[in-house]
Scaffold this motif. Structure first.
Motif, PDB file in Angstrom:
ATOM      1  N   UNK A   1       0.820  -1.211   0.000  1.00  0.00           N
ATOM      2  CA  UNK A   1       0.000   0.000   0.000  1.00  0.00           C
ATOM      3  C   UNK A   1       0.854   1.261   0.000  1.00  0.00           C
ATOM      4  N   UNK A   2       1.904   1.262   0.805  1.00  0.00           N
ATOM      5  CA  UNK A   2       2.757   2.433   0.878  1.00  0.00           C
ATOM      6  C   UNK A   2       3.469   2.712  -0.430  1.00  0.00           C
ATOM      7  N   UNK A   3       3.872   1.652  -1.120  1.00  0.00           N
ATOM      8  CA  UNK A   3       4.542   1.823  -2.413  1.00  0.00           C
ATOM      9  C   UNK A   3       3.573   2.390  -3.450  1.00  0.00           C
ATOM     10  N   UNK A   4       2.354   1.840  -3.511  1.00  0.00           N
ATOM     11  CA  UNK A   4       1.366   2.343  -4.464  1.00  0.00           C
ATOM     12  C   UNK A   4       1.046   3.809  -4.170  1.00  0.00           C
ATOM     13  N   UNK A   5       0.881   4.151  -2.892  1.00  0.00           N
ATOM     14  CA  UNK A   5       0.578   5.537  -2.521  1.00  0.00           C
ATOM     15  C   UNK A   5       1.720   6.469  -2.927  1.00  0.00           C
ATOM     16  N   UNK A   6       2.946   6.082  -2.626  1.00  0.00           N
ATOM     17  CA  UNK A   6       4.111   6.918  -2.923  1.00  0.00           C
ATOM     18  C   UNK A   6       4.249   7.159  -4.421  1.00  0.00           C
ATOM     19  N   UNK A   7       4.277   6.073  -5.190  1.00  0.00           N
ATOM     20  CA  UNK A   7       4.511   6.230  -6.620  1.00  0.00           C
ATOM     21  C   UNK A   7       3.259   6.690  -7.361  1.00  0.00           C
ATOM     22  N   UNK A   8       2.063   6.442  -6.788  1.00  0.00           N
ATOM     23  CA  UNK A   8       0.854   6.984  -7.380  1.00  0.00           C
ATOM     24  C   UNK A   8       0.864   8.502  -7.359  1.00  0.00           C
TER      25      UNK A   8
END
Length: 323
Positions: free
Chosen positions: A127-134
């Protein structure tokens, strides 16, 4: 070992606990005794949509689950044996995680800080990766206004926090209740809207960036909420596919120079994903860092009830399964 597989695509009742042989790690892989298993929106999408699953090569009998945390029990050829006995977070791909033991490529595992729980790790990891790169994909810059559509899930909660920490001028959220809105305010939201995007005292008239986790039939209506040169990024489809003609809403607003894109973490290099996860795990393990929100921890055998709660919109944060 016990695992949870899809016997029939569709409702959560199609999930069943089965017995499988213990997996054996191949070259470049590790075997993990799972301690926590993240239940993600992508799991529900795969379970519901047999046609989508088939497009990815998944058939009945597919074991769901993309991220786990636990202890490395064995390694395959070419993997440093010092991994054995270490607590790790792991990305297993788009399956294999709902089990007492799981296989993961060694490049997709990360050591856990001593004071980060396994449940917190699988709540933050993907989730944190998707949020960051999103947000990066949407070219978010400090001072800009952000709307997070569908903010009560783990991706939305991380996006709210990262936008606030990144200096957003406003962080608006759509959610289903005032109680959820209050919780999101505690995490950094400045304005709370209903699911249609209405309401919110003194909410911005438009937004520079919209991060959309929901998609579904109402996605086109949110183009109207973008400022000139605004960017919408779809990072999930938890409500299903948008209408086939959804792009007509953008064409109708041609003079606003709007942008729409999709984002999948599959397009980010493994070293970049690893660097972000390492930073976020460290932040979550420190007081005052990123906050993880675990909705509930359930036994592995309760995967079907967990999915029923997701389908009913009852989950705030992430449900975690425990073998």
């Amino acid at each position: 070992m016990k695992a949870v597989a899809i016997q029939t695509f569709g409702s959560p009742e199609g999930l069943a606990v089965i017995d499988l042989p213990a997996p054996i790690p191949a070259g470049g892989q590790v075997l993990i005794d799972t301690e926590a298993i993240g239940v993600g929106g992508v799991d529900a999408v795969i379970r519901r949509d047999g046609a989508l699953a088939a497009a990815y090569g998944f058939k009945e009998g597919h074991v769901l689950g993309s991220e786990v945390a636990g202890t490395v029990a064995a390694v395959g050829d070419g993997v440093d044996t010092s991994w054995i006995g270490r607590r790790v977070w792991a990305f297993t791909g788009l399956g294999g995680g709902y089990a007492e033991q799981a296989i993961a490529p060694v490049e997709e595992i990360l050591p856990l800080p001593a004071n980060l729980s396994a449940a917190d790790a699988v709540t933050l990891g993907s989730s944190g990766v998707v949020a960051h790169f999103g947000l990066s994909h949407g070219r978010f810059a400090p001072g800009e206004s952000v709307l997070v559509r569908g903010a009560a899930g783990s991706i939305g909660i991380m996006t709210v926090q990262l936008a606030a920490r990144g200096g957003a001028g406003a962080v608006a959220v759509t959610t289903s209740s005032a109680e959820r809105g209050d919780r999101l305010r505690e995490l950094g939201a400045t304005h709370v809207l209903d699911r249609s995007g209405e309401g919110g005292e003194d909410a911005p008239a438009g937004y520079d960036v919209i991060i959309d986790i929901v998609a579904g039939a109402d996605l086109p209506s949110f183009f109207d909420r973008l400022n000139p040169n605004g960017r919408m990024v779809a990072v999930g489809i938890v409500a299903g596919w948008p209408p086939t003609d959804f792009g007509m809403s953008m064409i109708a607003a041609f003079r606003k120079s709007l942008s729409f894109s999709t984002f999948s973490a599959d397009t980010v290099s493994e070293p970049d994903r690893r660097a972000v996860r390492t930073e976020q795990f460290a932040a979550a393990s420190r007081g005052g860092g990123l906050r993880t929100v675990v909705h509930e921890v359930l036994p592995l055998e309760h995967a079907a009830p967990a999915h029923r709660k997701m389908d009913a919109g009852e989950v705030f944060g992430r449900i975690v399964l425990r073998p």
